[in-house]
Motif scaffolding. Structure first.
Motif, PDB file in Angstrom:
ATOM      1  N   ALA A 154       4.018   7.520  53.167  1.00  0.00           N
ATOM      2  CA  ALA A 154       5.445   7.689  53.470  1.00  0.00           C
ATOM      3  C   ALA A 154       6.284   7.730  52.200  1.00  0.00           C
ATOM      4  N   ALA A 155       6.038   6.811  51.281  1.00  0.00           N
ATOM      5  CA  ALA A 155       6.890   6.735  50.089  1.00  0.00           C
ATOM      6  C   ALA A 155       6.770   8.019  49.274  1.00  0.00           C
ATOM      7  N   TYR A 156       5.554   8.466  49.076  1.00  0.00           N
ATOM      8  CA  TYR A 156       5.330   9.702  48.310  1.00  0.00           C
ATOM      9  C   TYR A 156       5.941  10.894  49.043  1.00  0.00           C
ATOM     10  N   GLY A 157       5.642  11.019  50.339  1.00  0.00           N
ATOM     11  CA  GLY A 157       6.126  12.166  51.108  1.00  0.00           C
ATOM     12  C   GLY A 157       7.642  12.219  51.185  1.00  0.00           C
ATOM     13  N   VAL A 158       8.253  11.083  51.412  1.00  0.00           N
ATOM     14  CA  VAL A 158       9.722  11.034  51.496  1.00  0.00           C
ATOM     15  C   VAL A 158      10.338  11.397  50.143  1.00  0.00           C
ATOM     16  N   SER A 159       9.743  10.888  49.062  1.00  0.00           N
ATOM     17  CA  SER A 159      10.306  11.173  47.734  1.00  0.00           C
ATOM     18  C   SER A 159      10.197  12.660  47.405  1.00  0.00           C
ATOM     19  N   LYS A 160       9.096  13.293  47.800  1.00  0.00           N
ATOM     20  CA  LYS A 160       8.936  14.726  47.518  1.00  0.00           C
ATOM     21  C   LYS A 160       9.803  15.572  48.470  1.00  0.00           C
ATOM     22  N   ALA A 161       9.960  15.125  49.711  1.00  0.00           N
ATOM     23  CA  ALA A 161      10.858  15.850  50.630  1.00  0.00           C
ATOM     24  C   ALA A 161      12.287  15.803  50.095  1.00  0.00           C
ATOM     25  N   ALA A 162      12.672  14.665  49.563  1.00  0.00           N
ATOM     26  CA  ALA A 162      14.018  14.542  49.003  1.00  0.00           C
ATOM     27  C   ALA A 162      14.172  15.389  47.739  1.00  0.00           C
ATOM     28  N   LEU A 163      13.117  15.486  46.970  1.00  0.00           N
ATOM     29  CA  LEU A 163      13.156  16.359  45.782  1.00  0.00           C
ATOM     30  C   LEU A 163      13.371  17.821  46.197  1.00  0.00           C
ATOM     31  N   ILE A 164      12.731  18.221  47.280  1.00  0.00           N
ATOM     32  CA  ILE A 164      12.934  19.589  47.790  1.00  0.00           C
ATOM     33  C   ILE A 164      14.396  19.769  48.196  1.00  0.00           C
ATOM     34  N   ALA A 165      14.958  18.789  48.888  1.00  0.00           N
ATOM     35  CA  ALA A 165      16.366  18.871  49.302  1.00  0.00           C
ATOM     36  C   ALA A 165      17.285  18.939  48.085  1.00  0.00           C
ATOM     37  N   LEU A 166      16.981  18.152  47.065  1.00  0.00           N
ATOM     38  CA  LEU A 166      17.783  18.185  45.835  1.00  0.00           C
ATOM     39  C   LEU A 166      17.720  19.580  45.201  1.00  0.00           C
ATOM     40  N   THR A 167      16.525  20.144  45.117  1.00  0.00           N
ATOM     41  CA  THR A 167      16.355  21.452  44.471  1.00  0.00           C
ATOM     42  C   THR A 167      17.117  22.535  45.239  1.00  0.00           C
ATOM     43  N   ARG A 168      17.042  22.486  46.567  1.00  0.00           N
ATOM     44  CA  ARG A 168      17.742  23.504  47.366  1.00  0.00           C
ATOM     45  C   ARG A 168      19.264  23.343  47.243  1.00  0.00           C
ATOM     46  N   THR A 169      19.711  22.128  47.099  1.00  0.00           N
ATOM     47  CA  THR A 169      21.146  21.903  46.886  1.00  0.00           C
ATOM     48  C   THR A 169      21.576  22.473  45.534  1.00  0.00           C
ATOM     49  N   LEU A 170      20.746  22.248  44.510  1.00  0.00           N
ATOM     50  CA  LEU A 170      21.048  22.791  43.177  1.00  0.00           C
ATOM     51  C   LEU A 170      21.109  24.315  43.216  1.00  0.00           C
ATOM     52  N   ALA A 171      20.255  24.901  44.049  1.00  0.00           N
ATOM     53  CA  ALA A 171      20.257  26.369  44.168  1.00  0.00           C
ATOM     54  C   ALA A 171      21.607  26.852  44.679  1.00  0.00           C
ATOM     55  N   LEU A 172      22.154  26.160  45.666  1.00  0.00           N
ATOM     56  CA  LEU A 172      23.451  26.553  46.223  1.00  0.00           C
ATOM     57  C   LEU A 172      24.570  26.319  45.211  1.00  0.00           C
ATOM     58  N   GLU A 173      24.512  25.194  44.520  1.00  0.00           N
ATOM     59  CA  GLU A 173      25.570  24.866  43.568  1.00  0.00           C
ATOM     60  C   GLU A 173      25.518  25.745  42.318  1.00  0.00           C
ATOM     61  N   GLY A 174      24.301  26.239  42.002  1.00  0.00           N
ATOM     62  CA  GLY A 174      24.138  26.976  40.746  1.00  0.00           C
ATOM     63  C   GLY A 174      24.395  28.457  40.842  1.00  0.00           C
ATOM     64  N   ARG A 175      24.347  29.005  42.062  1.00  0.00           N
ATOM     65  CA  ARG A 175      24.263  30.472  42.161  1.00  0.00           C
ATOM     66  C   ARG A 175      25.472  31.199  41.603  1.00  0.00           C
ATOM     67  N   GLU A 176      26.653  30.581  41.640  1.00  0.00           N
ATOM     68  CA  GLU A 176      27.827  31.252  41.050  1.00  0.00           C
ATOM     69  C   GLU A 176      27.870  31.081  39.533  1.00  0.00           C
ATOM     70  N   HIS A 177      26.942  30.323  39.000  1.00  0.00           N
ATOM     71  CA  HIS A 177      26.918  30.053  37.557  1.00  0.00           C
ATOM     72  C   HIS A 177      25.694  30.681  36.883  1.00  0.00           C
ATOM     73  N   GLY A 178      24.976  31.530  37.589  1.00  0.00           N
ATOM     74  CA  GLY A 178      23.782  32.154  37.012  1.00  0.00           C
ATOM     75  C   GLY A 178      22.601  31.198  36.914  1.00  0.00           C
TER      76      GLY A 178
END
Ligand SMILES: NC(=O)c1ccc[n+]([C@@H]2O[C@H](COP(=O)([O-])OP(=O)(O)OC[C@H]3O[C@@H](n4cnc5c(N)ncnc54)[C@H](OP(=O)(O)O)[C@@H]3O)[C@@H](O)[C@H]2O)c1
Length: 220
Positions: free
Chosen positions: A136-160
């Motif tokens: 659980a700890a490993y899986g939850v931490s990696k699932a959250a990392l995926i969520a963080l990365t996808r959020t960065l994708a949305l925040e970054g797209r207007e900045h190249g």
């Protein structure tokens, strides 16, 4: 090809680090590596906000820019059901797999935004999208990392700035071979295959790929 581009790579001393730190210079990148030990890289504890900031500052001092963040660093622990998982394991997985990524991305984004261009590449795990009992700890931490990365994708797209995450299954590393001597390691994903994927995601050609969650499972 990528000449003059700088890649800041965390986790360089790990099982995946060797292949990645060989592949990026081959593709023309200048590499600044990070881990905690003493080697030919910046030494910083990335589970601490000030460590992450210091690593980015040192990369900017050494190379003048950071075009690509390749965040390999992570850790693995578990083997117990939730009710037997201790606080230290839970906290360690969140620190190694999620918090360090947050601190490092937060520290590197101002320079990428100022440059109007950037690539953020993170390394999740199959366990981040497919739950595994007793991890659980490993899986939850990696699932959250995926969520963080996808959020960065949305925040970054207007900045190249693009952000993508790759999901290995078991990687064919010396540590895994030692831990699982009976397993068929030929089915595992090769570090070189992950390195090649990361190099491509870092290239200009991959500029339209943003927010991707990419399995790289080999035959495991
Ligand atoms: N191995 C696999 O089968 C597998 C499968 C799926 C996903 N992954 C993911 O793939 C990535 C690479 O895996 P790997 O096998 O190369 O891992 P690894 O061999 O355990 O290496 C981890 C790296 O992170 C560094 N590190 C650890 N704690 C740190 C800290 N507090 N601050 C800064 N650096 C730190 C380590 O260097 P120091 O100890 O010197 O700091 C090392 O360079 C990880 O994100 C892992 O979760 C691995």
């Amino acid at each position: 090809m990528n000449a003059g581009r700088v890649a800041l790579i965390s986790g360089v001393s790990g099982g995946l680090g060797g292949a990645v730190t060989r592949a990026f210079p081959r593709a023309g990148f200048t590499v600044v590596g990070v881990a905690r030990g003493a080697g030919n890289y910046v030494s910083a504890d990335l589970t601490r906000p000030e460590g992450a900031r210091a690593a980015v500052d040192e990369a900017l001092r050494q190379a003048g820019r950071v075009d690509v963040l390749v965040h390999l660093m992570g850790g693995f622990a578990g083997g117990q059901p939730v009710e037997a998982t201790d606080d230290a394991t839970w906290q360690r997985m969140l620190d190694l797999n999620l918090n360090a990524a947050f601190y490092l991305c937060r520290a590197v984004l101002p320079a990428m935004k100022a440059a109007g261009r950037g690539r953020i590449l993170t390394v999740g795990s199959r366990t981040g999208v497919e739950a595994a009992a007793n991890f659980a700890a490993y899986g939850v931490s990696k699932a959250a990392l995926i969520a963080l990365t996808r959020t960065l994708a949305l925040e970054g797209r207007e900045h190249g700035i693009t952000a993508n995450v790759v999901l290995p299954s078991t990687i064919d590393t010396p540590a895994n071979r030692a831990a699982m001597p009976q397993a068929d390691a030929t089915r595992w994903v090769k570090p070189e295959a992950i390195a090649d994927l990361l190099v491509w995601l870092a290239s200009d050609e991959a500029g339209e790929i943003n927010g991707a969650v990419i399995p790289i499972y080999g035959r495991a």
